[in-house]
Design a protein around this motif. Structure first.
Motif, PDB file in Angstrom:
ATOM      1  N   ALA A   1      -5.754 -87.095 -42.608  1.00  0.00           N
ATOM      2  CA  ALA A   1      -7.190 -86.803 -42.738  1.00  0.00           C
ATOM      3  C   ALA A   1      -7.390 -85.393 -43.276  1.00  0.00           C
ATOM      4  CB  ALA A   1      -7.884 -86.977 -41.395  1.00  0.00           C
TER       5      ALA A   1
ATOM      6  N   THR B   1      -6.565 -85.426 -46.988  1.00  0.00           N
ATOM      7  CA  THR B   1      -7.537 -86.199 -47.765  1.00  0.00           C
ATOM      8  C   THR B   1      -8.899 -85.507 -47.836  1.00  0.00           C
ATOM      9  OG1 THR B   1      -6.433 -88.241 -47.081  1.00  0.00           O
ATOM     10  CG2 THR B   1      -8.654 -88.452 -47.997  1.00  0.00           C
ATOM     11  N   THR B   2      -9.345 -84.974 -46.693  1.00  0.00           N
ATOM     12  CA  THR B   2     -10.699 -84.430 -46.629  1.00  0.00           C
ATOM     13  C   THR B   2     -10.750 -82.914 -46.764  1.00  0.00           C
ATOM     14  OG1 THR B   2     -10.640 -84.143 -44.221  1.00  0.00           O
ATOM     15  CG2 THR B   2     -11.325 -86.307 -45.067  1.00  0.00           C
TER      16      THR B   2
ATOM     17  N   ARG C   1     -10.547 -80.834 -44.439  1.00  0.00           N
ATOM     18  CA  ARG C   1     -11.248 -80.234 -43.312  1.00  0.00           C
ATOM     19  C   ARG C   1     -10.317 -79.325 -42.522  1.00  0.00           C
ATOM     20  NH1 ARG C   1     -13.776 -84.876 -39.873  1.00  0.00           N
ATOM     21  NH2 ARG C   1     -14.326 -83.074 -38.566  1.00  0.00           N
TER      22      ARG C   1
END
Length: 460
Positions: free
Chosen positions: A438, A441-442, A444
Motif C-alpha cells: 500500500a 502504491t499510494t 502514503r
C-alpha cells in the motif's frame, strides 16, 4: 469479492477453451490464464457440458492460486473447490468432498489414479504449467506424465496452460501435444517426431550421446501445425511496453504460522502505543513482522531462525514458468540471500565486481539477487533480462523505483529490446507485506498506514 471483467485477450482464452475441448493456451504470467480458464469452466458447468474438473499444477499453485482465484470473484461464488494436497488423510478427505473443481499437484497424480482404482469421472483435465508433461514418451518417460497418460483420454476436455511451451527447444512440444491428440499432429512417438524435424550431432563418445537440432524450416512448420490446438498470446501485443506489467503473487501461511505471526504484530502495536515515534522508527519496528513474512527471523545473537518456505515456493513457481529466462530478484534481508542461494545454486548475488554485471547482461546468470539500495542511478541491467521479482519489499520508495528502472521500459527501449517488463510482488496475505505494498502504491506515510491497519484490526 469483486466483479470479474475479462480483458479482451482473456475472452479469447475463454472462447478458445469452450470451442476446443483439447487445447493449449500459451500466455505468460500476468495475462490472467487462471481466471480466464475458470470463466470457461464455469460456462461449461452452467451449460451442463461438464460436471467435474481436475486441475493439475505445481504444489503452491494447486494449494493457493486456483482456490484464491475462485474466492476472489463474485462470478465464481457458486463454484466448489477441493484441494487434494497435504497428508494422505487430508487428500482422501478432500477427494470425498462434493466439488466442481479438484486441485492436485503433479507429484500426487499417481496416488490419485491408484486411489480411484479405475474410476475416472473428471470431464476436464487442466494441466497448469504443462511443460511438466514434456518428458512423456510412448514407451518410457516421466512417472507422473506416464500415470496421467493412462487416464488423459478418458476426459473429453484437456486444457494445457503455460507461458513457455518450448523453453529448452522444440523437442519439448512432443510430450505436451501427445496429451491432446495421441501424436496425430507431431508424430506417434518421440522418435518419429525427431526423425521428421531434427537431425543429430555427436556430443560425446557414447552412441546415444547426440544433440538434436531442428532442420531448416522445421520451426515455422511445427508452429503452423500447432495452431490447430494452441493459442499463443504475446504480452507485447496487449500491453504497453512503456509501462511495467505489475503482478501481485499472493502467498499464504498455515494457521499455526499465522497465529505465531500475530504475536509479533501485537508487540508492534504495543510499541506504537507506548512510544512517541516518527515514521522512520515505525518502519524499523516492523522488521520482525516483515522478516517473519519472508520466512525467517534473526535471534538476539544474530542467528537465523527458519520459519517457513512459502515465499521460496512462490519464487520456484515463477522460475519454473519463466522457462529459463533470467530473473532479477530484489531482497531486503541477508538471510533471504542465504536461503535463496541454497534453494537455487545457479543464482548469484550482485556484488562490486564489474564482472558480475557483465555476465548478467551476457545472459550467463539465470538468477541475480540484488538489494534495492545497491541498484542506484546509472546501473544498467536491462540487457540481462526483463523480469523482476520482489521477494520482499522495503518502505523506501526511491530505492523501489530505482531497481525497477535498472531493467525498466525506458532502458529496454534504449537498448533495442522491444519487450515488456514484468514485476512480480510476493505478498504474504494478512501480514505487513500488504501494508508495504500500500505504501509503494499510494506513497502514503508509513506511520499513517500502520495506524490505519491497527484501527482495522481493532474493529474486526
Amino acid at each position: 469479492m469483486g466483479s470479474l471483467t475479462l480483458r479482451p485477450y482473456q475472452k479469447l482464452i475463454a472462447n478458445h477453451i469452450v470451442a476446443h475441448p483439447r487445447c493449449a493456451i500459451w500466455a505468460g504470467m500476468g495475462m490472467g490464464k487462471t481466471s480466464a480458464t475458470l470463466y470457461a469452466l464455469n460456462v461449461l458447468l452452467r451449460l451442463g457440458e461438464i460436471k467435474k474438473a481436475l486441475v493439475i499444477a505445481p504444489l503452491r499453485v494447486a494449494q493457493s492460486t486456483w482456490p484464491d482465484e475462485v474466492r476472489k470473484w463474485e462470478e465464481f461464488k457458486d463454484l466448489r473447490v477441493s484441494v487434494l494436497t497435504g497428508t494422505r488423510k487430508k487428500r482422501e478427505e478432500a477427494l470425498r468432498k462434493e466439488a466442481d473443481i479438484y486441485c492436485i499437484n503433479y507429484e500426487s497424480l499417481p496416488w490419485l489414479i491408484f486411489e480411484l482404482d479405475g474410476r475416472w469421472d473428471f470431464d476436464v483435465i487442466v494441466a497448469d504449467e504443462s511443460t511438466k508433461l514434456k518428458s512423456y514418451r510412448s514407451k518410457q518417460g516421466g512417472q507422473r506424465s506416464g500415470a496421467l497418460a493412462t487416464v488423459a483420454f478418458r476426459s473429453d476436455y484437456f486444457i494445457e496452460l503455460t507461458g513457455t511451451p518450448a523453453s529448452n527447444g522444440l523437442l519439448d512440444l512432443w510430450g505436451q501435444f501427445w496429451f491432446l491428440d495421441k501424436g496425430a499432429l507431431l508424430g506417434e512417438s518421440m522418435t518419429a517426431y525427431r526423425s521428421r524435424y531434427f537431425y543429430p550431432i555427436k556430443v560425446g563418445p557414447h552412441p546415444a550421446a547426440n544433440k538434436w537440432l531442428p532442420m531448416k524450416d522445421a520451426e515455422p512448420e511445427i508452429l503452423e501445425k500447432t495452431k490447430v490446438y494452441a493459442m499463443k498470446l504475446n504480452p507485447e501485443d496487449w500491453f504497453s511496453i512503456e509501462e511495467p506489467i505489475v503482478v501481485e503473487i499472493p502467498v499464504r501461511l498455515t494457521d499455526k504460522q499465522m497465529d505465531q505471526y500475530r504475536e509479533f504484530e501485537r508487540t508492534l502495536w504495543l510499541d506504537l502505543e507506548n512510544e512517541s515515534i516518527n515514521a522512520a522508527n515505525a518502519a524499523v519496528l516492523t522488521n520482525k513482522c516483515l522478516q517473519y513474512a519472508s520466512g525467517a527471523i534473526y535471534g538476539e545473537d544474530g542467528e537465523v531462525n527458519h520459519i517457513h518456505d512459502a515465499k521460496l515456493d512462490a519464487l520456484s513457481s515463477i522460475v519454473e514458468e519463466s522457462g529459463g529466462m533470467p530473473i532479477l530478484v530484489a531482497y531486503q534481508f541477508k538471510h533471504e540471500v542465504e536461503r535463496i542461494l541454497k534453494k537455487f545454486p545457479q543464482a548469484r548475488k550482485l556484488d562490486k565486481n564489474p564482472k558480475t554485471i557483465r555476465e548478467w547482461n551476457e545472459g550467463k546468470i539465470p538468477i541475480l539477487l540484488a538489494h534495492p539500495a545497491s541498484c542506484g542511478h546509472g546501473l544498467s541491467l536491462q540487457d540481462g533480462g526483463n523480469i523482476l521479482v520482489f521477494y520482499s519489499t522495503g518502505w523506501n520508495l526511491e530505492e523501489h523505483e530505482q531497481i525497477i528502472e535498472r531493467i525498466g521500459p525506458t532502458r529496454q527501449a534504449q537498448s533495442g529490446h522491444p519487450r515488456s517488463v514484468f514485476v512480480y510482488n510476493l505478498v504474504v496475505k494478512d501480514t505487513l507485506d500488504e501494508v508495504v505494498q500500500a505504501r509503494i502504491t499510494t506513497k502514503r506515510e508509513v506511520l499513517d498506514l500502520l495506524l490505519e491497519k491497527k484501527k482495522c484490526l481493532g474493529r474486526s
